[in-house]
Each structure stands twice: as C-alpha cells, then as structure tokens.
Design a protein around this motif. Sequence first.
Motif, PDB file in Angstrom:
ATOM      1  N   LEU B  88     -39.448  29.724  28.368  1.00 47.52           N
ATOM      2  CA  LEU B  88     -39.478  31.264  28.760  1.00 47.52           C
ATOM      3  C   LEU B  88     -38.294  31.780  29.017  1.00 47.52           C
ATOM      4  O   LEU B  88     -37.870  32.839  28.457  1.00 47.52           O
ATOM      5  N   ARG B  89     -37.246  31.125  29.782  1.00 44.22           N
ATOM      6  CA  ARG B  89     -36.018  31.589  29.836  1.00 44.22           C
ATOM      7  C   ARG B  89     -35.183  31.816  28.377  1.00 44.22           C
ATOM      8  O   ARG B  89     -34.538  32.681  28.230  1.00 44.22           O
ATOM      9  N   ASP B  90     -35.454  30.667  27.260  1.00 44.04           N
ATOM     10  CA  ASP B  90     -35.013  30.937  26.127  1.00 44.04           C
ATOM     11  C   ASP B  90     -35.509  31.985  25.425  1.00 44.04           C
ATOM     12  O   ASP B  90     -34.721  32.671  24.573  1.00 44.04           O
ATOM     13  N   MET B  91     -36.550  32.670  25.847  1.00 40.30           N
ATOM     14  CA  MET B  91     -37.272  33.653  25.228  1.00 40.30           C
ATOM     15  C   MET B  91     -36.683  35.009  25.811  1.00 40.30           C
ATOM     16  O   MET B  91     -36.238  35.830  25.035  1.00 40.30           O
ATOM     17  N   VAL B  92     -36.415  34.996  26.989  1.00 39.27           N
ATOM     18  CA  VAL B  92     -35.892  36.166  27.549  1.00 39.27           C
ATOM     19  C   VAL B  92     -34.236  36.354  27.474  1.00 39.27           C
ATOM     20  O   VAL B  92     -33.568  37.360  27.708  1.00 39.27           O
ATOM     21  N   GLU B  93     -33.458  35.324  27.516  1.00 41.40           N
ATOM     22  CA  GLU B  93     -31.902  35.319  27.909  1.00 41.40           C
ATOM     23  C   GLU B  93     -31.172  36.069  26.719  1.00 41.40           C
ATOM     24  O   GLU B  93     -30.232  36.365  27.025  1.00 41.40           O
ATOM     25  N   PRO B  94     -31.465  35.607  25.495  1.00 38.56           N
ATOM     26  CA  PRO B  94     -30.565  36.032  24.470  1.00 38.56           C
ATOM     27  C   PRO B  94     -29.970  37.409  24.756  1.00 38.56           C
ATOM     28  O   PRO B  94     -28.933  38.029  24.634  1.00 38.56           O
ATOM     29  N   HIS B  95     -31.021  38.366  24.860  1.00 36.81           N
ATOM     30  CA  HIS B  95     -30.722  39.752  25.240  1.00 36.81           C
ATOM     31  C   HIS B  95     -29.787  40.110  26.726  1.00 36.81           C
ATOM     32  O   HIS B  95     -29.468  41.114  26.564  1.00 36.81           O
ATOM     33  N   LEU B  96     -29.683  38.993  27.369  1.00 37.02           N
ATOM     34  CA  LEU B  96     -29.340  39.298  28.726  1.00 37.02           C
ATOM     35  C   LEU B  96     -27.981  38.661  28.998  1.00 37.02           C
ATOM     36  O   LEU B  96     -27.300  38.551  29.983  1.00 37.02           O
ATOM     37  N   GLN B  97     -27.406  37.868  27.898  1.00 38.93           N
ATOM     38  CA  GLN B  97     -26.162  36.962  28.005  1.00 38.93           C
ATOM     39  C   GLN B  97     -25.016  38.103  28.117  1.00 38.93           C
ATOM     40  O   GLN B  97     -25.148  39.114  27.447  1.00 38.93           O
ATOM     41  N   PRO B  98     -24.089  37.948  28.825  1.00 46.19           N
ATOM     42  CA  PRO B  98     -22.963  38.734  28.939  1.00 46.19           C
ATOM     43  C   PRO B  98     -22.362  39.104  27.566  1.00 46.19           C
ATOM     44  O   PRO B  98     -22.180  40.552  27.508  1.00 46.19           O
ATOM     45  N   THR B  99     -22.287  38.314  26.638  1.00 45.37           N
ATOM     46  CA  THR B  99     -21.665  38.869  25.308  1.00 45.37           C
ATOM     47  C   THR B  99     -22.644  39.956  24.657  1.00 45.37           C
ATOM     48  O   THR B  99     -22.236  40.705  24.118  1.00 45.37           O
ATOM     49  N   ALA B 100     -23.981  39.459  24.868  1.00 44.45           N
ATOM     50  CA  ALA B 100     -24.940  40.523  24.052  1.00 44.45           C
ATOM     51  C   ALA B 100     -24.820  41.549  24.878  1.00 44.45           C
ATOM     52  O   ALA B 100     -24.762  42.859  24.240  1.00 44.45           O
ATOM     53  N   VAL B 101     -24.941  41.767  26.344  1.00 40.14           N
ATOM     54  CA  VAL B 101     -25.052  43.045  26.951  1.00 40.14           C
ATOM     55  C   VAL B 101     -23.685  43.793  26.701  1.00 40.14           C
ATOM     56  O   VAL B 101     -23.847  44.947  26.487  1.00 40.14           O
ATOM     57  N   ASP B 102     -22.676  42.864  26.573  1.00 42.30           N
ATOM     58  CA  ASP B 102     -21.536  44.060  26.543  1.00 42.30           C
ATOM     59  C   ASP B 102     -21.436  44.847  25.231  1.00 42.30           C
ATOM     60  O   ASP B 102     -20.696  45.824  25.139  1.00 42.30           O
ATOM     61  N   LYS B 103     -22.067  44.291  24.406  1.00 35.11           N
ATOM     62  CA  LYS B 103     -22.058  44.810  23.125  1.00 35.11           C
ATOM     63  C   LYS B 103     -22.954  46.282  22.811  1.00 35.11           C
ATOM     64  O   LYS B 103     -22.818  47.153  22.212  1.00 35.11           O
ATOM     65  N   TYR B 104     -24.248  46.058  23.799  1.00 34.66           N
ATOM     66  CA  TYR B 104     -24.896  47.457  23.747  1.00 34.66           C
ATOM     67  C   TYR B 104     -25.173  48.313  24.940  1.00 34.66           C
ATOM     68  O   TYR B 104     -25.625  49.415  24.940  1.00 34.66           O
ATOM     69  N   ILE B 105     -24.585  47.701  25.937  1.00 34.14           N
ATOM     70  CA  ILE B 105     -24.623  48.473  27.402  1.00 34.14           C
ATOM     71  C   ILE B 105     -24.097  49.997  27.650  1.00 34.14           C
ATOM     72  O   ILE B 105     -24.903  50.731  28.087  1.00 34.14           O
ATOM     73  N   ASP B 106     -23.216  50.227  27.184  1.00 32.86           N
ATOM     74  CA  ASP B 106     -22.692  51.540  27.130  1.00 32.86           C
ATOM     75  C   ASP B 106     -23.349  52.416  26.534  1.00 32.86           C
ATOM     76  O   ASP B 106     -23.770  53.473  26.915  1.00 32.86           O
ATOM     77  N   ASP B 107     -23.846  52.233  25.432  1.00 37.82           N
ATOM     78  CA  ASP B 107     -24.594  53.032  24.320  1.00 37.82           C
ATOM     79  C   ASP B 107     -25.968  53.053  25.102  1.00 37.82           C
ATOM     80  O   ASP B 107     -26.692  54.183  24.882  1.00 37.82           O
ATOM     81  N   LEU B 108     -26.461  52.232  25.775  1.00 35.66           N
ATOM     82  CA  LEU B 108     -27.640  52.209  26.241  1.00 35.66           C
ATOM     83  C   LEU B 108     -27.832  53.065  27.626  1.00 35.66           C
ATOM     84  O   LEU B 108     -28.790  53.570  27.695  1.00 35.66           O
ATOM     85  N   VAL B 109     -26.721  53.057  28.467  1.00 34.28           N
ATOM     86  CA  VAL B 109     -26.884  53.485  29.565  1.00 34.28           C
ATOM     87  C   VAL B 109     -26.082  54.808  29.769  1.00 34.28           C
ATOM     88  O   VAL B 109     -26.514  55.858  30.250  1.00 34.28           O
ATOM     89  N   ARG B 110     -24.856  54.986  29.094  1.00 32.45           N
ATOM     90  CA  ARG B 110     -24.086  56.243  29.624  1.00 32.45           C
ATOM     91  C   ARG B 110     -24.801  57.431  28.956  1.00 32.45           C
ATOM     92  O   ARG B 110     -24.666  58.685  29.586  1.00 32.45           O
ATOM     93  N   VAL B 362     -25.724  48.088  34.642  1.00 34.01           N
ATOM     94  CA  VAL B 362     -26.324  49.108  34.482  1.00 34.01           C
ATOM     95  C   VAL B 362     -25.919  49.709  35.846  1.00 34.01           C
ATOM     96  O   VAL B 362     -25.551  51.144  35.828  1.00 34.01           O
ATOM     97  N   VAL B 363     -25.714  49.005  36.979  1.00 34.13           N
ATOM     98  CA  VAL B 363     -25.487  49.928  38.101  1.00 34.13           C
ATOM     99  C   VAL B 363     -24.024  50.383  38.201  1.00 34.13           C
ATOM    100  O   VAL B 363     -23.722  51.442  38.439  1.00 34.13           O
ATOM    101  N   ARG B 364     -23.244  49.713  37.628  1.00 41.67           N
ATOM    102  CA  ARG B 364     -21.720  49.975  37.561  1.00 41.67           C
ATOM    103  C   ARG B 364     -21.619  51.459  36.602  1.00 41.67           C
ATOM    104  O   ARG B 364     -21.102  52.188  37.197  1.00 41.67           O
ATOM    105  N   ILE B 365     -22.149  51.240  35.595  1.00 41.94           N
ATOM    106  CA  ILE B 365     -22.146  52.289  34.581  1.00 41.94           C
ATOM    107  C   ILE B 365     -22.630  53.740  35.207  1.00 41.94           C
ATOM    108  O   ILE B 365     -21.979  54.873  35.233  1.00 41.94           O
ATOM    109  N   ALA B 366     -23.815  53.519  35.805  1.00 40.36           N
ATOM    110  CA  ALA B 366     -24.557  54.669  36.311  1.00 40.36           C
ATOM    111  C   ALA B 366     -23.726  55.341  37.554  1.00 40.36           C
ATOM    112  O   ALA B 366     -23.416  56.707  37.709  1.00 40.36           O
ATOM    113  N   LEU B 367     -22.985  54.415  38.359  1.00 40.68           N
ATOM    114  CA  LEU B 367     -22.018  54.911  39.480  1.00 40.68           C
ATOM    115  C   LEU B 367     -20.933  55.387  38.843  1.00 40.68           C
ATOM    116  O   LEU B 367     -20.327  56.479  39.391  1.00 40.68           O
ATOM    117  N   GLU B 368     -20.343  54.882  37.852  1.00 38.10           N
ATOM    118  CA  GLU B 368     -18.924  55.342  37.432  1.00 38.10           C
ATOM    119  C   GLU B 368     -19.109  56.971  36.689  1.00 38.10           C
ATOM    120  O   GLU B 368     -18.550  57.645  36.913  1.00 38.10           O
TER     121      GLU B 368
END
Lengths: 346, 404
Positions: B88-110, B362-368
Amino acid sequence: MADKYTVRVTGKNVDIAVGEDQSVLDGALRANQWLPHSCTQGTCGTCKLKVLCGQVDHRDSPEYTLTSEERDSGLVLACRVTPRSDLVVEPLGAVDDRVPHHPLRDHEGTVVVLDDIAAATRRLVVALDEEMHFNAGQYAELLIPGTALARQYSMANPPSEARLLEFHIKLTEGGAATEGWIFRSLAVGDRISLRGPLGQFHLVDKVEGPVILIGGGTGLAPLKSIVQHALAEDLAPELYVYHGGRREVDLYDVEFFRELDARHEHVHYRPVLSEQDWGGATGMVTDAVVADFASCKGMSAYLCGPPAMVTAAVKALKRRRMSPRLIFKEEFTVAPPLPDADAAAS
Amino acid sequence: MTITPDFVNDITIEELEADPYPFYERLRKEAPVAFVPALGMHLVSTRELCEQISRDDENWPAVISAAGGRTFGPGALLNTNGEEHRELRDMVEPHLQPTAVDKYIDDLVRPFARERIAAFENDGHADIVAAYCEPVSVRALGDLLGLDDVSTDKLREWFHKLSVSFTNAAVDENGEFANPEGFRPGDEAKAEIIAHVDPKIDKWITEPDHTAISHWLHDGMPEGQTRSRDVIYPNLYVFLLGAMQEPGHAMATTLAGLFSRPEQLERVVDDPELIPRAVAEGMRWVAPIWSAVVKRAARDVTVGGVDLPEGSIVMLTYGSANHDEHAYDAPSRYDMDRPVKPTMTFGGGKHACAGTYFANAVVRIALEELFESIPNLERDTDHEVDFWGWGFRGPKQLFVKWEV
C-alpha cells in the motif's frame, strides 16, 4: 603568496585565494565571486556561511550575531572569518546572480568638494584615479589615514559617474572618521583611500510598481543615487522620495529634488520635519507615508536611515500591505568599537 | 493490571475534545501508560514511550482504533502490516516523494492560494480557517488525487464528517460504541464519495491519467489488471480525512502560535525563509494528529512499568508527546526559537506519515502567499482562539483582521 589559502564556494567552480589576515568575504568580492552580505561589520548576519571543510579563525565575530551553537554547527560570518586552512564553504542565503555584481577594489582619489550642506553635515566628492563600477545604492569604505579604521558611506552619485564619488557625511561626536578627520583636517586637494563597492541595497532591474524611497538624515545618499539611476534608465513608473529630518537645517539637496519633482511628472519629493512647523509636511516621515498612501500593494520601497526609522518604515509599509519581499533596507550601523585587524591589510 | 486512578476513570471524551492538555500532563506524571475506561484502551502519553512503540513494528503492529476501523472499513494503510502495508505504501508514495512533490507543488498550490486571497483581501477581516486554511488544504490534495471536479466546500464537508466518525471513540461498560449514531455523518460522506468516484474509477480503468487515484489503480499491477475498489476506498478515506484536514490545521495552528508571539510573527512576515521553522513549531505546539494512532501488543509486554497482555491495544498521543516536559521547556508556549528537537508530529517507524513532505510544502506555500499579500495580518481580539479536538486538533475558527 605562501600566506594565502584556497576557499571554494559550493556551486561555483572557482578557487578563491584568501590571505590569513583577510576576511573570506573580502577575498571573494575581490575575486568577483559574489557572496550575500550587507553591513560587513559583523552586526547584520547576512553573510553567514557554513564551513563544510577546513579550519577558521572567527576573530571578532560578535556572539550576538554568531552564537556559540552556530559556531559549533560550522557557521561563520564571512565578513569576519579568516581561513586557517583551505576551506569549502556554502552560503546560507540564496546567492542572487541575476543582478550584475562588481568586484571589490582598493581605490585612491583626490578630494574635489568638501562643503557644509546641512547642520553638521558635509558633502564629500572624491575624484578617483580609476573608475569604480557599482550598483546604485551600494556603499564604499573610507580608510581613515594613520589608523587601521574604515568607515562606511553610501555613494550618492549615479553609477554612470564612476570616477566622481559623492558622499554625505554627518558629524558623529567623538567619531574617529568625522570629528577626528573629515570635519577637522580633511581639505580639498587631499588624497584619500577607499575600497568598494559593498552591500546589496540597490536598484538594478526595471520594476513594475511605484517605488517609495525613505531616507532619514544622510540616509538620503543612496536614495539620491538610486533616483538618478532610475531616471536615466527609466526603471520605475513612479518615484516617491521622502526625506526626514528634525528641523529645516537638517535638510539638504532640497533644490535638487524639487527640480527633479518639477521636471519629471513621475518624481515626487516630500521633505518631512519632525521638530519644526514650516511650510511643508511635519511629523514622523513614516507617518507621512502612511497618510499619503491608502495602499502600497504592488509597490516596492528603499529605506535608509537610523534603525528606529527603518523599523518604523517597515511597519508602516506592511500596514499599507506592501510585500516584505519588496522592502529593501539599509540601516546606519554603529562603528565597531575596536580597530579592525584587516582594515589596513589591503 | 494496575489500579486506575480516579482522574482517569472520570475523564470524558467531551473534556478531552475541549482541552486534552491538563489530563495528559497528569498522565505523563502519574500514569504514562493508563487504561482509560471511556476509551476501552490504554493511552501512552510520554514522548519516550510513544517514540519507542511507534518504531517497534515487531512487538507493536499497527491496528486501527475501533472507531477508525468502523469509519474506514478494512484494508486501510493504518491497519495493515508487513508485506500488505509495504504494497500500500508503494501505491501511495510515488506522488509524495520529495522529488515528485517539488515538480508539481507550486503549480498545485500557489494559483489557488492567490485566488482565495484575492476573494477576501479587501474585506479586512476573515475567519482564516474557513476562508483560507481549509480551502487551500483540500484543494491541493483534491486536485492531486483527481477530485478536481469536487467543490472545495464539498471536500471540506467530507473530511469534517469522516473526522467526527473517526474520533467517535467512546465505549460503554460492555466495550460497545457509546454513540453509534455518531458514525452516521461518516457513512453519509462515504456514500457520496462512492457515488461520485465510482464512475471516475470506471473511466480511469480504461483511460489512465496523471492523477493519484488513477496511478493507485494501475501502478505495479499485472498488465490488464487494476487494483480492487476494496483497496482504493479505505485508503482514499484515509487521505480525504488526514491529508485534507491536517495541513489546514497546521496552517491555522501556526498562525495562532505566531499571534501569541507578535515579535516572532513579524520576523516570519519579514523573512519567509523562517516559515518552515514557524510551521514545525506550530505542529509541535498543537500536533494536528493529536491522538489517533493505535497499536497492538504482539505478545505479553511490560511498557513504562505496566504489564500488558498480548493483544492489548494502546493509543499513542503525539500531542502529549510533543508537550513532554522532559524534552521541551515550557511546552505549552509557542516559541519558534526553541532548540530544534524531533517531534512526534508525523509519527515514527514504518507507519510514519507518507505525506510529510507534501504537507509541509502545502503549509509553507499557503503561508508564503498569505504573508506576501497581507503582511499586516493580526488576530481579531474580539474573538477567542477556539482550539478543538482530541483525535485531531486545531483552531475551529481563527478570526483575523488587517487594515485595507
């Protein structure tokens, strides 16, 4: 060069030679390798580096800027620290390589103007032997003859005048540079040594929003450079210049700025006096700004003056919803109490 | 089993939800491992024991609390161990790895954060939880999962309903749920979720896309097969509750903490690089997942001087561990300058939160974005700061104001 060590900054493929009595910052800036810094006196902490490898001497790094825990974790102040072996260092802050940086150099020049322009305030103009390239807003260090001391003054001339540096100097009671030299013995025709440029308070790129510049006393100097540069290069849609003083005798360059105001529709000059009723604005300069602007959203600001004024101005601008990211500050700092060992080394 | 002190016998869930700290302070001092009749299990309250048990997967396999199991159903990440948990961790983790998150997080949240701020920035006042923290939190994860067609308010409603069910933990003297009606909101939410997501799953099975749920269906499966909905749904509920609610809690809690230290607030507004430190302290100060992780003794054990037979159920209370006086000076005070010390906020061991990096981003960008647009934000002192919750904790509302 046996007394030099090699300092390598992570991410930069350059070896910087730094003498054992020279600060790492001084060595890097002379090698045209930009490192973040502001006061160069050990008080602001902007220049903190992490030493990844090698031995250092912290010298007179103050405990209040660099705590013992920070020292234990490998942090140093680049403007104070000197190498005791080859070093590998990493800047803590982002290194802004988008703006041009000019190498730190030693310069010699001749005093061509030394005028009283306001109460206990002089304009010093130095004709340099060689050009000094700098960004509008930066400062230089004047070396006090016969001592190991250096004092910091912002250039008031625009960068286009690279050989004629203008400084605004306020008399400090008991001050080695002012009472002991500039207001006592210095005269037109004297030779003078200085080094620069230093600091990261500057306007380089075109900005979209209006710019508010607030200077207290001789804090007007870097703002004068910025305004002239911004006008020459058409960098800002609006420029609002506030100059704060206590009495009318504290103001200077009033005619210069009034003329800019009259000549350019987008330049607005507002002197403000805190201790004298006169024809112009009165009160604290920061209160005048708050009264003049309903919102500062999307604008940027350049603040230079005593720490209390700068702090009050930041508060006032945030109250008017200016983004802190767009507030640039240069505070007057108190000269260090002891002679600086490397000040005369160069 | 040791004798249960009166203060433990008498405690009610309502009291814990209002303010769990005094009770847990006493537990840490007098009974770090205590059986609480109102919950039908042992509570572990010190940092040392919480840490020890959270890391010891062999002696302490993870289970889900009874109320949690009733809410999510079997097969949730929280309730699995060993190979099944790893899958189950293998199922959910790919999207949550730091390198993956860094790629999409700004466009997702800002962009969404800016849009929300633009909607209220000229009002001069807001309940920042409802106006900003919760919407940004749910929208970020909703879009990542593939629920971009579910309104922000509906996502908020779902996690609120799942949350009250998950923490409906009270049991009677027979060990039965004391308030079975309390699961109704969660059941309603699940029925709506299934009705909405089922047709989307049908589509993702034949037309996979970049969304997380689509990847959950397909990744690591043999050609031509997809994961069963029985696997997808319990874990989707875990995400819809924990991951939707908690970043919002962390934002609001951090703001509340900073409001208690105006000079620290000012420093953070002036220097956004301090935001991660401010958030880490906020989540120590009031752990968003305050008391929700449960483990089972795999054999007879002695823990904190208490003998527990095999099968004993213990609840780890991260909110209490983060206030352990042995680790933190003046723990009830928000202080972002306190020495940095690991907290239990994101758990530990193999079940440590998979979304730690995502949530922090998510929290960091929201507060920024919030401080960039409203640097003059302050607490509206006409209202009290209203923290609530025992399983999950954060400000229910947080009224703020600013000059416009």
